[in-house]
Write a protein that holds these residues in place. Structure first.
Motif, PDB file in Angstrom:
ATOM      1  N   GLU A 409      10.101  55.560  57.259  1.00 53.36           N
ATOM      2  CA  GLU A 409      10.507  56.936  57.496  1.00 53.36           C
ATOM      3  C   GLU A 409      11.187  57.502  56.253  1.00 53.36           C
ATOM      4  O   GLU A 409      11.773  56.765  55.448  1.00 53.36           O
ATOM      5  CB  GLU A 409      11.484  57.018  58.682  1.00 53.36           C
ATOM      6  CG  GLU A 409      10.886  56.606  60.012  1.00 53.36           C
ATOM      7  CD  GLU A 409      11.898  56.702  61.142  1.00 53.36           C
ATOM      8  OE1 GLU A 409      13.120  56.614  60.831  1.00 53.36           O
ATOM      9  OE2 GLU A 409      11.500  56.859  62.305  1.00 53.36           O
ATOM     10  N   TYR A 410      11.068  58.851  56.106  1.00 54.10           N
ATOM     11  CA  TYR A 410      11.763  59.559  55.041  1.00 54.10           C
ATOM     12  C   TYR A 410      13.060  60.137  55.603  1.00 54.10           C
ATOM     13  O   TYR A 410      13.088  60.721  56.690  1.00 54.10           O
ATOM     14  CB  TYR A 410      10.890  60.678  54.477  1.00 54.10           C
ATOM     15  CG  TYR A 410       9.719  60.172  53.663  1.00 54.10           C
ATOM     16  CD1 TYR A 410       9.865  59.838  52.303  1.00 54.10           C
ATOM     17  CD2 TYR A 410       8.477  60.026  54.255  1.00 54.10           C
ATOM     18  CE1 TYR A 410       8.788  59.367  51.568  1.00 54.10           C
ATOM     19  CE2 TYR A 410       7.382  59.556  53.524  1.00 54.10           C
ATOM     20  CZ  TYR A 410       7.553  59.214  52.183  1.00 54.10           C
ATOM     21  OH  TYR A 410       6.491  58.743  51.467  1.00 54.10           O
ATOM     22  N   TRP A 411      14.146  59.985  54.835  1.00 57.84           N
ATOM     23  CA  TRP A 411      15.461  60.483  55.253  1.00 57.84           C
ATOM     24  C   TRP A 411      16.053  61.348  54.138  1.00 57.84           C
ATOM     25  O   TRP A 411      15.935  61.028  52.945  1.00 57.84           O
ATOM     26  CB  TRP A 411      16.429  59.329  55.531  1.00 57.84           C
ATOM     27  CG  TRP A 411      16.115  58.551  56.778  1.00 57.84           C
ATOM     28  CD1 TRP A 411      15.205  57.549  56.924  1.00 57.84           C
ATOM     29  CD2 TRP A 411      16.724  58.731  58.054  1.00 57.84           C
ATOM     30  NE1 TRP A 411      15.195  57.085  58.195  1.00 57.84           N
ATOM     31  CE2 TRP A 411      16.134  57.788  58.938  1.00 57.84           C
ATOM     32  CE3 TRP A 411      17.708  59.586  58.555  1.00 57.84           C
ATOM     33  CZ2 TRP A 411      16.479  57.680  60.271  1.00 57.84           C
ATOM     34  CZ3 TRP A 411      18.064  59.472  59.879  1.00 57.84           C
ATOM     35  CH2 TRP A 411      17.450  58.534  60.734  1.00 57.84           C
ATOM     36  N   THR A 412      16.721  62.424  54.547  1.00 63.54           N
ATOM     37  CA  THR A 412      17.495  63.215  53.593  1.00 63.54           C
ATOM     38  C   THR A 412      18.752  62.433  53.252  1.00 63.54           C
ATOM     39  O   THR A 412      19.472  61.975  54.140  1.00 63.54           O
ATOM     40  CB  THR A 412      17.880  64.579  54.179  1.00 63.54           C
ATOM     41  OG1 THR A 412      16.683  65.282  54.526  1.00 63.54           O
ATOM     42  CG2 THR A 412      18.687  65.398  53.190  1.00 63.54           C
ATOM     43  N   ALA A 413      19.005  62.278  51.953  1.00 58.11           N
ATOM     44  CA  ALA A 413      20.107  61.413  51.519  1.00 58.11           C
ATOM     45  C   ALA A 413      20.976  62.132  50.508  1.00 58.11           C
ATOM     46  O   ALA A 413      20.532  63.036  49.792  1.00 58.11           O
ATOM     47  CB  ALA A 413      19.559  60.118  50.936  1.00 58.11           C
ATOM     48  N   GLU A 414      22.238  61.745  50.446  1.00 61.48           N
ATOM     49  CA  GLU A 414      23.178  62.258  49.461  1.00 61.48           C
ATOM     50  C   GLU A 414      23.946  61.096  48.870  1.00 61.48           C
ATOM     51  O   GLU A 414      24.098  60.039  49.493  1.00 61.48           O
ATOM     52  CB  GLU A 414      24.127  63.264  50.103  1.00 61.48           C
ATOM     53  CG  GLU A 414      24.928  62.710  51.259  1.00 61.48           C
ATOM     54  CD  GLU A 414      25.789  63.768  51.934  1.00 61.48           C
ATOM     55  OE1 GLU A 414      26.768  63.358  52.598  1.00 61.48           O
ATOM     56  OE2 GLU A 414      25.503  64.968  51.805  1.00 61.48           O
ATOM     57  N   SER A 415      24.428  61.313  47.634  1.00 62.80           N
ATOM     58  CA  SER A 415      25.127  60.232  46.929  1.00 62.80           C
ATOM     59  C   SER A 415      26.137  60.832  45.979  1.00 62.80           C
ATOM     60  O   SER A 415      25.949  61.934  45.460  1.00 62.80           O
ATOM     61  CB  SER A 415      24.123  59.355  46.171  1.00 62.80           C
ATOM     62  OG  SER A 415      24.789  58.412  45.357  1.00 62.80           O
ATOM     63  N   LEU A 433      21.549  63.557  60.866  1.00 68.91           N
ATOM     64  CA  LEU A 433      20.220  63.268  60.329  1.00 68.91           C
ATOM     65  C   LEU A 433      20.248  63.078  58.818  1.00 68.91           C
ATOM     66  O   LEU A 433      19.202  63.080  58.167  1.00 68.91           O
ATOM     67  CB  LEU A 433      19.259  64.424  60.686  1.00 68.91           C
ATOM     68  CG  LEU A 433      19.022  64.641  62.188  1.00 68.91           C
ATOM     69  CD1 LEU A 433      18.095  65.828  62.417  1.00 68.91           C
ATOM     70  CD2 LEU A 433      18.444  63.378  62.834  1.00 68.91           C
ATOM     71  N   ARG A 434      21.410  62.922  58.263  1.00 67.91           N
ATOM     72  CA  ARG A 434      21.559  62.728  56.823  1.00 67.91           C
ATOM     73  C   ARG A 434      22.243  61.400  56.571  1.00 67.91           C
ATOM     74  O   ARG A 434      23.169  61.020  57.283  1.00 67.91           O
ATOM     75  CB  ARG A 434      22.360  63.876  56.212  1.00 67.91           C
ATOM     76  CG  ARG A 434      22.537  63.793  54.701  1.00 67.91           C
ATOM     77  CD  ARG A 434      23.113  65.076  54.142  1.00 67.91           C
ATOM     78  NE  ARG A 434      22.172  66.187  54.298  1.00 67.91           N
ATOM     79  CZ  ARG A 434      22.353  67.389  53.748  1.00 67.91           C
ATOM     80  NH1 ARG A 434      23.450  67.628  53.013  1.00 67.91           N
ATOM     81  NH2 ARG A 434      21.472  68.352  53.924  1.00 67.91           N
ATOM     82  N   VAL A 435      21.763  60.692  55.525  1.00 68.65           N
ATOM     83  CA  VAL A 435      22.279  59.369  55.222  1.00 68.65           C
ATOM     84  C   VAL A 435      22.990  59.397  53.873  1.00 68.65           C
ATOM     85  O   VAL A 435      22.558  60.073  52.938  1.00 68.65           O
ATOM     86  CB  VAL A 435      21.144  58.316  55.223  1.00 68.65           C
ATOM     87  CG1 VAL A 435      20.080  58.659  54.185  1.00 68.65           C
ATOM     88  CG2 VAL A 435      21.696  56.918  54.964  1.00 68.65           C
ATOM     89  N   THR A 436      24.124  58.697  53.804  1.00 65.95           N
ATOM     90  CA  THR A 436      24.857  58.552  52.552  1.00 65.95           C
ATOM     91  C   THR A 436      24.479  57.213  51.917  1.00 65.95           C
ATOM     92  O   THR A 436      24.485  56.182  52.601  1.00 65.95           O
ATOM     93  CB  THR A 436      26.372  58.599  52.790  1.00 65.95           C
ATOM     94  OG1 THR A 436      26.701  59.848  53.407  1.00 65.95           O
ATOM     95  CG2 THR A 436      27.137  58.466  51.496  1.00 65.95           C
ATOM     96  N   VAL A 437      24.144  57.248  50.641  1.00 69.62           N
ATOM     97  CA  VAL A 437      23.719  56.034  49.935  1.00 69.62           C
ATOM     98  C   VAL A 437      24.531  55.878  48.659  1.00 69.62           C
ATOM     99  O   VAL A 437      25.255  56.790  48.240  1.00 69.62           O
ATOM    100  CB  VAL A 437      22.208  56.087  49.605  1.00 69.62           C
ATOM    101  CG1 VAL A 437      21.373  56.152  50.882  1.00 69.62           C
ATOM    102  CG2 VAL A 437      21.898  57.277  48.703  1.00 69.62           C
ATOM    103  N   LYS A 438      24.386  54.727  48.040  1.00 67.24           N
ATOM    104  CA  LYS A 438      25.011  54.480  46.747  1.00 67.24           C
ATOM    105  C   LYS A 438      24.109  53.555  45.951  1.00 67.24           C
ATOM    106  O   LYS A 438      23.313  52.787  46.534  1.00 67.24           O
ATOM    107  CB  LYS A 438      26.397  53.846  46.926  1.00 67.24           C
ATOM    108  CG  LYS A 438      26.358  52.436  47.490  1.00 67.24           C
ATOM    109  CD  LYS A 438      27.751  51.852  47.578  1.00 67.24           C
ATOM    110  CE  LYS A 438      27.697  50.409  48.109  1.00 67.24           C
ATOM    111  NZ  LYS A 438      29.047  49.802  48.175  1.00 67.24           N
ATOM    112  N   PRO A 439      24.219  53.625  44.635  1.00 68.80           N
ATOM    113  CA  PRO A 439      23.382  52.724  43.823  1.00 68.80           C
ATOM    114  C   PRO A 439      23.798  51.274  44.048  1.00 68.80           C
ATOM    115  O   PRO A 439      24.949  50.982  44.392  1.00 68.80           O
ATOM    116  CB  PRO A 439      23.673  53.174  42.389  1.00 68.80           C
ATOM    117  CG  PRO A 439      24.298  54.525  42.510  1.00 68.80           C
ATOM    118  CD  PRO A 439      25.015  54.542  43.817  1.00 68.80           C
ATOM    119  N   LEU A 440      22.844  50.382  43.858  1.00 66.12           N
ATOM    120  CA  LEU A 440      23.188  48.973  43.898  1.00 66.12           C
ATOM    121  C   LEU A 440      24.060  48.639  42.705  1.00 66.12           C
ATOM    122  O   LEU A 440      24.131  49.381  41.709  1.00 66.12           O
ATOM    123  CB  LEU A 440      21.919  48.113  43.880  1.00 66.12           C
ATOM    124  CG  LEU A 440      21.046  48.178  45.149  1.00 66.12           C
ATOM    125  CD1 LEU A 440      19.785  47.350  44.953  1.00 66.12           C
ATOM    126  CD2 LEU A 440      21.821  47.680  46.350  1.00 66.12           C
TER     127      LEU A 440
END
Length: 451
Positions: A409-415, A433-440
């Motif tokens: 699935e495609y998710w709208t993400a912010e970082s 419906l929005r996911v928070t991510v961070k770089p590895l």
């Protein structure tokens, strides 16, 4: 629906017992009304058996009031007790000594005993009678108070009890020397001996014989008309029966276990409702018993320590040492809990040992795994994806959301940090419906990851 019905039923039963604790039955009220309207000679009869405690005090007090209101000639208390609590005994004695309504204590049936607290109650009555082959005495404070006492405390309680029973016997014109010996030496005598030395007033085969014997006797300025009088029993109310059962040590021990199991079960399995409600109800009933009975506080502290040790075993690799220590603390605490009660009200080892084993097993198995499960990572839902990696499909800037591809699935993400297309990122949390991510920790591109 079934869950709500069960909870309502539990609350209704407990609430009804509290409401009816000091209420009368309609049958008893009808009998009293009939007696007053006909003007016939009548007496009320109650039966007090077993240990003397708060419910026995309430039963006698209520019956004395009802008998007086009904216009009875007197109240007859059929007594058969091995003893009981000193506080409850004092309350009953005060009621009898201060009553203007005649009261007869009749130790019966044959083979019955007015031991310990029963001796005080019998001596405090206006009329003291016994059936043949019954006994009275052994009123030492050790059997009345329970527990161990040091020398100073023992002397104080003996001196107090001795003077107390002497004043009772003196008030009723009975043998004060024997009354003191019943406390000091634990003296116990038969009905014939008690009549001979003026400890009691009469010996009667049954209540009818007693009523015929005391007919014409003057008590509190009233000439008794008891020969052939109608006998009316005053039954215990539902509340008195319930709380008499509730204040048994083994029942209080069971309530302790239910309170522990129910509350811990609700904490480890939120939303169960029934375990939590049952635990809270058991705790409320237990607190009522603690307020009514001389429960040892050290016992409660040891049981609390046992629970702490049981729970600590779930987080500490102690290889069962904390469970063992908790079992020992629980056993000693439950045993100490009732040590201030008379001997006949002590908790039996047949109850204590199984309760300790079951409690230790409960915490060793259910609680250990239940508490550990609270700290396990989620295995389903969006929360289970936190910490996993995804591929960036559209660039993500601190002020510009992008997109990631995860699990088909495609998710709208912010970082907070920029991410380029093809980077691998770690999922931090979901916000709608929005996911928070961070770089590895070591960002890598799709090409480098495939290379």
């Amino acid at each position: 629906m079934n869950k709500h019905f069960l909870i309502s039923a539990l609350l209704f039963v407990v609430g009804t017992a509290f409401v009816l604790q000091d209420s009368e039955t309609a049958v008893t009220d009808t009998i009293e009304t009939t007696q007053q309207s006909t003007g016939s000679s009548s007496v009320s009869v109650i039966s007090v058996t077993g240990t003397i405690g708060p419910t026995a005090t309430q039963y006698i007090t209520r019956s004395l009031r009802k008998s007086s209101e009904a216009g009875d000639e007197l109240l007859i208390i059929q007594l058969d007790t091995p003893g009981g609590l000193l506080d409850s005994t004092q309350d009953i004695v005060q009621e009898l000594l201060g009553s203007a309504h005649p009261v007869a204590v009749y130790v019966s049936p044959q083979g019955a005993n007015a031991g310990s607290a029963g001796t005080f109650i019998t001596l405090a009555a206006h009329i003291a009678a016994m059936a043949p082959a019954t006994n009275i005495g052994a009123a030492s404070p050790v059997s009345m108070g329970g527990g161990e006492m040091d020398t100073v405390a023992q002397n104080k309680i003996f001196n107090y009890s001795e003077s107390y029973i002497e004043s009772i016997a003196e008030q009723r014109g009975r043998n004060t020397d024997w009354a003191k010996s019943a406390v000091r030496d634990g003296a116990s005598i038969t009905a014939n001996e008690a009549l001979e030395i003026n400890v009691i007033d009469y010996i009667a085969e049954d209540i009818d014989e007693l009523l015929a014997t005391i007919d014409g006797l003057e008590v509190e300025g009233k000439i008794l008309n008891t020969d052939g009088a109608e006998k009316n029993e005053i039954p215990q109310t539902l509340g008195e029966i319930f709380f008499s059962f509730l204040l048994r040590p083994e029942v209080m021990l069971i309530l302790t276990l239910v309170a522990i199991y129910g509350i811990i079960g609700e904490v480890t399995n939120p939303g169960g409702i029934i375990p939590g409600v049952a635990g809270v109800i058991a705790l409320i009933l237990l607190l009522y018993g603690v307020a009514a009975m001389p429960i040892n506080l050290a016992g409660f502290l040891l049981i609390g320590l046992a629970i702490i040790l049981f729970v600590a075993e779930a987080f500490t690799p102690a290889f069962g040492l904390l469970i063992t220590g908790g079992a020992v603390a629980f056993f000693l605490g439950a045993m100490m809990l009732f040590q201030d009660l008379p001997d006949e009200m002590q908790i039996s080892m047949y109850w204590l040992i199984p309760a300790t084993i079951v409690t230790a097993g409960f915490f060793a198995w259910i609680v250990t795994y239940g508490i550990k499960s609270l700290f396990n990572p989620p295995r389903s839902g969006l929360e289970s994806t936190v910490g996993k990696t995804a591929e960036v499909t559209d660039p993500i800037l601190p002020d510009q959301p992008g997109r990631i591809f995860f699990d088909g699935e495609y998710w709208t993400a912010e970082s907070e940090k920029p991410l380029n297309e093809g980077d691998i990122c770690e999922i931090v949390e979901f916000k709608g419906l929005r996911v928070t991510v961070k770089p590895l920790n070591q960002p890598q591109t799709k090409e480098s990851s495939n290379g």
